[in-house]
Structures are given as C-alpha cells and as structure tokens.
Write a protein that holds these residues in place. Structure first.
Motif, short mmCIF file in Angstrom:
data_model
loop_
_atom_site.label_atom_id
_atom_site.label_comp_id
_atom_site.label_asym_id
_atom_site.label_seq_id
_atom_site.Cartn_x
_atom_site.Cartn_y
_atom_site.Cartn_z
N UNK A 71 0.84 -1.20 0.00
CA UNK A 71 0.00 0.00 0.00
C UNK A 71 0.87 1.25 0.00
N UNK A 72 0.67 2.12 -0.97
CA UNK A 72 1.42 3.38 -1.10
C UNK A 72 0.98 4.36 -0.01
N UNK A 73 1.98 4.85 0.77
CA UNK A 73 1.68 5.83 1.82
C UNK A 73 2.55 7.07 1.65
N UNK A 105 2.04 -4.63 3.42
CA UNK A 105 3.27 -3.85 3.40
C UNK A 105 2.90 -2.40 3.12
N UNK A 106 3.48 -1.47 3.86
CA UNK A 106 3.34 -0.05 3.56
C UNK A 106 4.63 0.46 2.95
N UNK A 107 4.54 1.39 2.04
CA UNK A 107 5.77 1.87 1.42
C UNK A 107 5.65 3.33 1.02
N UNK A 108 6.80 3.96 0.99
CA UNK A 108 6.98 5.30 0.44
C UNK A 108 8.42 5.32 -0.06
N UNK A 109 9.34 6.01 0.65
CA UNK A 109 10.74 5.94 0.27
C UNK A 109 11.31 4.55 0.51
N UNK A 127 -3.03 1.69 10.25
CA UNK A 127 -1.68 1.38 9.82
C UNK A 127 -0.75 2.52 10.21
N UNK A 128 0.49 2.22 10.61
CA UNK A 128 1.42 3.29 10.98
C UNK A 128 1.82 4.11 9.77
N UNK A 129 2.12 5.40 9.95
CA UNK A 129 2.58 6.21 8.80
C UNK A 129 3.97 5.79 8.37
N UNK A 130 4.26 5.92 7.09
CA UNK A 130 5.59 5.61 6.57
C UNK A 130 6.62 6.57 7.17
N UNK A 131 7.84 6.07 7.37
CA UNK A 131 8.89 6.88 8.02
C UNK A 131 9.28 8.09 7.18
N UNK A 132 9.44 7.88 5.89
CA UNK A 132 9.83 8.98 4.99
C UNK A 132 8.87 8.99 3.82
N UNK A 133 7.99 9.97 3.78
CA UNK A 133 6.93 10.01 2.78
C UNK A 133 7.30 10.91 1.59
N UNK A 134 8.56 11.39 1.53
CA UNK A 134 8.96 12.34 0.50
C UNK A 134 9.40 11.68 -0.80
N UNK A 135 9.20 10.37 -0.92
CA UNK A 135 9.58 9.67 -2.15
C UNK A 135 8.75 8.41 -2.27
N UNK A 136 8.74 7.82 -3.47
CA UNK A 136 8.03 6.57 -3.73
C UNK A 136 8.98 5.64 -4.48
N UNK A 137 9.40 4.56 -3.81
CA UNK A 137 10.32 3.61 -4.42
C UNK A 137 9.59 2.28 -4.61
N UNK A 138 8.94 2.14 -5.77
CA UNK A 138 8.17 0.92 -6.05
C UNK A 138 9.11 -0.27 -6.24
N UNK A 139 10.26 -0.06 -6.89
CA UNK A 139 11.20 -1.14 -7.13
C UNK A 139 11.67 -1.78 -5.84
N UNK A 140 12.06 -0.98 -4.86
CA UNK A 140 12.51 -1.52 -3.58
C UNK A 140 11.39 -2.26 -2.88
N UNK A 141 10.15 -1.78 -3.05
CA UNK A 141 9.00 -2.43 -2.44
C UNK A 141 8.77 -3.81 -3.04
N UNK A 142 8.88 -3.93 -4.36
CA UNK A 142 8.71 -5.23 -5.01
C UNK A 142 9.78 -6.21 -4.55
N UNK A 143 11.01 -5.74 -4.43
CA UNK A 143 12.10 -6.60 -3.93
C UNK A 143 11.82 -7.06 -2.51
#
Length: 866
Positions: A71-73, A105-109, A127-143
């Motif tokens: 989930x994108x946060x 899974x939650x993700x941002x940077x 759900x807890x907020x993402x630690x760093x919301x100033x970026x979106x790294x989809x590749x790292x999330x898929x890995x």
C-alpha cells in the motif's frame, strides 16, 4: 511425489546387513519366530530413522495462496486515496479461503511490514505512517515483498498506488518477479481532482560569460485555467515579479536579457497561483557558473582594518569583497562566488567545525584558493590547532621550544557532574572537554607545568601539576575522565587550584575552569551541606589567587539564559581572565587550545624583524626583500615537510609558505596586512605588488575548456556524460577522470568516471530529494583545475507528478505476469495451476520409530511358546 533433502543418509540402511549377521550369531534365548519378528521390527525402526535423517518431503499439489498487499503511503497519496486503499484490502480479505495467508506492506521511500503474513488476516485498526513520505520507491517495495513470501503457496503481490515512482527502477525489478513465481496485480488509486499548479523546472545556460545577456525560461504546469503571480529571485534577491495567466498543460515563463555577475549564481522562480493544492512544488531553482575576472573574498575580524589590503588589490583590477565575521561563508554556493578566500585575524571560535571542513573541501575538491593571514586571533593562538583548516594549510600550529618565553603553569579544572554525560556528535560533553584538556597540554612546551583536576563534589587529581615528561601517558589519563558525580563545587575547585598553583616555580600561573552554566554549585564556602569548611566565597578565592599572580579563565557550557552564566562571567572578571560561553560542545577543544596559547604567548611573537627570501617563486619575484620595511610581529608555526617555504623571519621561522592541496592551493602568511604588525609595510611601494602577486598565484585555476559535461536525471540518479578535449580539438583518451559531488547535507561523494568511447567518459550519482549539489570534474593529468557546476532539485519528485499514472501501472502488471485494476473478489481467486506444497515427513518417521521402540523391547523380553 517424494523429495529427499539429504539422500546420503539412506546409506544407513546398510546397517541391516550387520543386524542380519548379529541375528544369526545372537546367544539370546529366543525362539526362531521371536528372533525373526524382532529382527524385522528393528529393521523397520532403522529404515524409519534413515528416512527421517534423509529429510523426506512429500510434494503435493496446492491451490492455497500467499497474498501480500503493498500500500502506497507517500506524500502524494491523499486521505481519500488512503481510505480507498483500506477499503480495497478489507473487501479483498472477505474472499480469503481456508489455508490462504495474507499480509500488508506499507511503502513510500522504503517498504515496511505493517501486518505479517497470516491465515485469516484481520485488518489492523490503523496502519502506521511511513517513516519517509517524501519519495516513492516501487522497485525496492517489489524486492522487499518477494523476499518475505511464505513458501509452499502460490504467490500474489497486490500493488496499491498512484503509480508515480520516484526511484525509476520499478520495471527492472518487476521483470524478476515472474521467474520467482510471483504474480503482480496493480490497483490504481484515484483521488478527487483538485486544482494544481507547479514549477516543473527552470532553464538557464550552465556556463555564462560575465555580462553576457541570456534568457531564463521557467516551465509551469497547471491542470486548471488560473492566474498566478510569478516572482524571480537572483541569489535570493527579488529582481522581477509578474502576473500571468496559466492554461491547462505546460506554460512558459520567460525572463529575457538577464545579466549576471560573480562566479556562481542561482535563480529561483516562485509562483503564487489563485487555484492550487500543494505548496511544496511552487518554486524551482537553477544554478549557473560564470567565468570572468577573478573575485577575492577578504574576511577580517575588524573589517575596517582590511581596507588597506583591499584597496591595494583593487588598484590592480582585482575584484575584492570585504566582510566582517558575520559574513563568514556558511554554504558552498556562497564560496563558489569567489576564486580565493583570505581569512585574516579571525578566531576559530567564530567558526563551527563543519564550517571549517566546508572550506577544506572547497579547496580540495573544487579547486578554491585559500590563505590565512596572521594576527592575534590567527593560527595557533586563534584556536586552529588540529582543525580542518590546519589540515589544509602548509604549516602546523605547533612551535619550537623558545628559550626567551616565560615558563607557564596551567591547571585545567573539569566539571565531571552528571550533566556532562549527555551525548554529542558521537562523543559526550565530558569527552569533548577531555579532548580540550589534551589540546591545552599539547599547546605547552616541555618546560611548562600542566595538570588536570576533575571535580564533582570534591576534587580528583587526574594529572599532577608538574612538567609533563610523558604526554602520551597523561593523555590517556585525561581521556579516561568520565562524568556521573554531583554538580561541580566551584568554591572547592578554586581552593584546590589555589593550593596546587601557589608554589609552582613558573612565571605565568593560570587556571582554566570548565563548568556547566546551568549547574555551577557551591559558589560560597559551606553553601552545600557537604561543601568545603571555612568562610568566604568563590570571588574571594579568585581575588586571592590574583593577588598571588594566578589568573583564572572560565569556560561555560550553555547560553546567556542559563542561571549561572552571570556568576561564571563575573568569576572570570575577578580572576583577570577571559570568559568563553558556548552551547556547542564540539568547540571545546578549540576553546581550550586558544586559551592556553593566549596565556603562554609562545606562538605570538611581537618583535621587529625583516622578511627573508627563502625560495624562488613568481609570488615573491621582482621585490628587493633586503630593503623591505620591518614587520612587527608574527604567529609562530612550523612548516609541513612538502610545503614551499618562500619567506621566513630572521629566526628562520615561516613567514610565507604555500602548497597544493587537492585541486586548489593554500598559503599561510604569518604576519598581518594591517596597521598592527604591517604598519610600515602599508606605505612600502612593494606592498601592492607583493599582495597582487600573492593573490594571482593562489586564485582558482580553471580548465573548463578541457571538459564538456552533459547531465540527465533519471529517477533519483544523475548521469554525467563527460567529453575530454584537448585545445586543438583532439580527444583525451585513457585519462583518469574523477568526479566529486558535495550534497546539500555536506557529505562528499567521489566516483571515477569510466571511459565509454573516444574522449567520452561517464559517471552516475544518487541525488538527494532536494537542494543544490555541487559537482567537480577533474583529472591529475590536468593539474590546473577542473569543471565545476551545480545541479538543483527544487523539491522532492514526489510533488512533481500529481495525477494517477495508469500507464505505468498497466506496464508493471504486464511485466509482472498479472493484470491491472482487479476487483477485490479476484485477489483470492484460485490460481489456474496448482503449486507444489512440500510437507516434511521427518517428524512423522521419528514419531513412528519412537512408538515401535517400546514394542521391540516388549517383544524381546516376552517368553514365546515353541
């Protein structure tokens, strides 16, 4: 289908041959039928143990699913989209089958595990907020997701996002999912359309000539028709503002015929739209470098005193900017305005260590010129001992033992109360104070006396006050001082200092008292229940010490608002010493060394002398040094082994030394250039000639024509294409090319550029989310300088794209072997082909063997009928 993990354990079945041999030779009183029954049973137990050790696993088909929701946060996700994502996950879980597992899974940077995979997963309340919301790294999330799937089930990854990836490598990672047996489904998030206007980028020529007109173009994007006020800033000064109409799509704002001055310039375009949602993307910046007349920055502790030197340089057509201490550069962008930085009679206490390190890196990595000019606040007496500035200068702040200086006794009294345990910059307050005491000791000569006393509610002598024969042993003792006692007792400290200093046979006796400005206790005798006995107060003791020719300086750690700051300041006044107040513990080493050198005065030599030429250089050529006027003082230093010593005093000590430091050059002129030591020089005809040659030999050299650099930003990386060209247009091949990047966080990264064609090189760097990074391209084969330029990211890429990127999500789903925009009931739909689920039979075989063992024992002990 069966599978063996350790098939070699099946060789244990060969033990059956031994059992058969033993069975025939057994002397046990058993009937034939009993003997063969027990043999068969033991053979079965042995076979079960061999199978258990061999790791037999039963491969069985399974239609069970392991589903992970990603989930994108990030900051681009609105509250509406967050609710949409939760609703989708909730609706999907309603269709989960028995045996299926699900996780979130939650993700941002970065990706974070919000809910571990579990059967019958229940949605978390929040759900807890993402630690760093100033970026979106989809590749790292898929890995990340592919690494935490449970085994033995069909794997399905559900990516819930707006599709705006800021890292740029999602497709590459998605292509690795299918071979790993992971099916990727993508779910687009859509928020209610809101008005949005942003500054996409600002374009200016990277290389400018002084006074050359150019056009600035800002690209403004809007999704609605609106109006906006556009402001244009040059080096943070507003130079133009204009009201414009914005249409949906791309809009161009052009500022024609701009002219720039200086060496490094920044332009910022800011918009104030009538209709807008996100403010973070309303400004963008671009930087450019200018080549023209060299510019010099002269900073003096007393700016008025620097005018004589500045005027002499200006008469020779050298552009000089003078500043006082408040104008000390704090950023690389400010330094890049100049080719040479002259630091004259400024104490290190006016500079943070990070600031000094910035100057060092500017010289080393970006080719700047730097010179320190002497005075009562320069070199060692100015606190530069063991600092980044000393590191880049061609001289050391240490000095030879001078027989004509009086002997000195310095006693350092350290506050070791509990407040000194606070961590600071990888150390503690007391650790930095310990370093300060070591610096003070190393600033003294062998004939001097030095001691350290650590105080809480009572004094603890760490280093006895004596001539220190072994500084190494004393240094270890000082650095081992720790904190943890009660508040420092000032009266008790001064009584102990008076007792130790009173009878020392030194001409100069001095106490340095270090205390927390918010916790200086026992200001008077008997003030504390366990304090010193007697009468009087700390001021009385300081006065008595002064009468005995013992001076007292105080170093307070805190601010003007702390309750004990006035007391400590007055204590230093009563002791005829100096008062230092700092809220930055990292400056303590410089404060202690500065104070000790001021007391010792061994590094500040005030006596007339003639400058003596010690080497040959264009810097000192054309001047009759034998006829030069007297200088009246200098700072004592020692030349470093590879320095070029060009001028000395009549004692042979350095007056002028230079050397190359990295890409730049530095120099040390240990006398001054104003009306104190250089009074007679100011009217000397050679004054202007000398300083003009001095400046022109040190200014930054640039070999910009040797390199042509093009950049391309891809995701969070900047790719540099570098062409190395000779003056005749030929390519420079097989040349070592180094690229340095100084980021806005002050961290320097360096990479070697790789050659990929004739005269063509490339390098790549990870970029910070925002801010200006300065790059320097250089080569040891071109020692006269490099190519320096800036690259700015005005705001995180997260705020650059504000619409759902369905195209990217369709592509990812296709690459990942899944499909785009599934319904919630499709998430747990049975897979078309079953996966093989492994069931480990080791425990089953062991349990059966254990159950048969008692039967074997019972059968052997039972009497069988013939």
């Amino acid at each position: 289908m069966l599978e063996l993990t350790h098939p070699w354990f099946l060789t244990l079945a060969l033990v059956a041959l031994f059992l058969l041999w033993a069975q025939r030779r057994s002397l046990a009183d058993m009937t034939g039928r009993q003997r063969w029954t027990c043999f068969t049973l033991r053979l079965v137990i042995l076979l079960l143990l061999a199978l258990a050790l061999a790791g037999v696993r039963w491969m069985m088909p399974s239609h069970e699913l392991a589903v992970l929701f990603a989930v994108d946060d990030s900051a681009s996700i609105s509250e509406t989209e967050r609710r949409e994502a939760r609703d989708f996950v909730q609706a999907s879980l309603a269709h989960q089958h028995s045996g299926d597992t699900a996780g979130v899974i939650g993700f941002a940077a970065k990706a974070e595990l919000w809910q571990p995979p579990a059967a019958n997963l229940q949605m978390a309340k929040a759900w807890p907020p993402a630690a760093n919301r100033q970026a979106t790294d989809i590749g790292q999330t898929l890995d990340f997701a592919s690494a935490i799937f449970p085994a033995g089930k069909t794997r399905r990854l559900v990516l819930i996002t707006d599709g705006n990836d800021t890292a740029g490598h999602a497709s590459e990672v998605a292509s690795r999912l299918a071979p790993q047996g992971v099916e990727l489904l993508t779910v687009p998030l859509h928020s209610k359309s809101t008005p949005e206007a942003l500054v996409e980028r600002v374009d200016v020529p990277r290389r400018l000539k002084q006074g050359e007109p150019f056009d600035l173009v800002a690209h403004i994007r809007s999704n609605v028709e609106t109006t906006a006020r556009v402001k244009l800033y040059q080096n943070q000064f507003l130079i133009e503002q204009r009201d414009v109409s914005l249409k949906p799509g791309d809009n161009e704002f052009r500022a024609p015929n701009l002219k720039a001055e200086g060496n490094f310039i920044s332009y910022e375009v800011e918009i104030a739209p009538a209709l807008d949602t996100i403010a973070e993307n309303n400004r963008a910046t671009a930087t450019a470098s200018l080549r023209g007349e060299p510019r010099v920055l002269l900073v003096d502790g007393d700016e008025k005193q620097s005018q004589a030197l500045a005027d002499a340089l200006r008469r020779e057509k050298i552009a000089v900017e003078t500043r006082g201490i408040s104008g000390l550069p704090k950023t690389l962008e400010d330094l890049q305005q100049f080719d040479l930085f002259l630091l004259s009679d400024v104490s290190a206490l006016n500079l943070g260590r990070d600031q000094m390190d910035l100057y060092r890196r500017w010289v080393q990595d970006f080719g700047g010129g730097f010179a320190m000019i002497g005075g009562e606040n320069s070199f060692g007496v100015g606190g530069y001992y063991r600092t980044p500035i000393e590191q880049m200068l061609p001289v050391r702040m240490e000095h030879e033992d001078r027989q004509d200086t009086p002997s000195v006794a310095v006693l350092v009294v350290l506050d070791r109360s509990g407040s000194m345990t606070a961590p600071v910059a990888g150390s503690t307050k007391i650790g930095l104070a310990d370093q300060g005491a070591v610096f003070a000791m190393n600033a003294l000569q062998p004939k001097d006396y030095f001691g350290v006393v650590a105080v809480d509610t009572q004094p603890h002598t760490v280093v006895p006050l004596e001539q220190v024969a072994s500084k190494g042993g004393a240094e270890q003792k000082i650095l081992s001082i720790t904190a943890g006692g009660g508040g420092i007792y000032i009266f008790t400290s001064l009584v102990e200092a008076y007792r130790q200093l009173r009878d020392i046979p030194a001409r100069v006796k001095h106490c340095i008292l270090f205390s927390d400005a918010a916790d200086a206790e026992e200001k008077a005798a008997g003030e504390m229940s366990d304090g010193a006995k007697g009468s009087g107060n700390s001021f009385d003791i300081a006065a008595a010490m002064l009468a005995a020719k013992i001076t007292t300086s105080v170093v307070g750690l805190g601010t003007e608002q702390d309750k004990d700051t006035p007391f400590l300041r007055q204590l230093a006044e009563r002791g005829n010493g100096r008062f230092y107040l700092t809220d930055d513990p990292t400056t303590l080493p410089q404060i202690f060394s500065t104070e000790t050198m001021k007391v010792a005065q061994s590094s500040l030599i005030e006596e007339p002398f003639l400058a003596v030429a010690a080497g040959k250089s264009p810097l000192i050529a054309g001047l009759d040094w034998a006829q030069s006027p007297l200088l009246l003082g200098y700072n004592a230093t020692k030349p470093k082994p590879t320095a070029d010593l060009l001028l000395t005093t009549e004692r042979g000590e350095p007056l002028l030394a230079t050397w190359r430091y990295g890409l730049g050059q530095t120099a040390a002129f240990t006398s001054d250039a104003k009306a104190r030591w250089a009074t007679e020089w100011l009217n000397w005809p050679g004054f202007g000639k000398f300083w003009t040659q001095f400046v022109r030999s040190l200014i930054r050299k640039s070999d910009q024509a040797s390199f042509q650099v093009n950049t391309r930003e891809t995701g969070d990386r900047l790719d540099l294409s570098i062409d190395a060209i000779k003056p005749d247009g030929a390519f420079r091949d097989r040349m070592p090319v180094s690229v340095s990047m100084l980021g806005p966080d002050g961290v320097t990264k360096t990479a070697e550029a790789l050659q990929d064609g004739p005269g063509s090189y490339h390098a790549a760097f990870d970029l910070p989310p925002e801010g200006t990074s300065i790059f320097s391209v250089s080569s040891p084969d071109l020692p006269d300088g490099g190519y320096v330029f800036g690259h700015t990211r005005s705001y995180p890429r997260e705020f650059l794209s504000t619409e759902t990127n369905e195209s990217a999500l369709r592509t990812l789903a296709a690459i990942g072997g899944g499909h785009f925009a599934p319904n919630p009931e499709e998430i747990f739909a049975r897979p078309k082909s079953a996966s093989l689920q492994r069931r480990d039979l080791t425990d089953d075989f062991l349990i059966l063997a254990l159950l048969l063992l008692p039967l074997d024992i019972w059968l052997r002990r039972r009497t069988w009928k013939q």
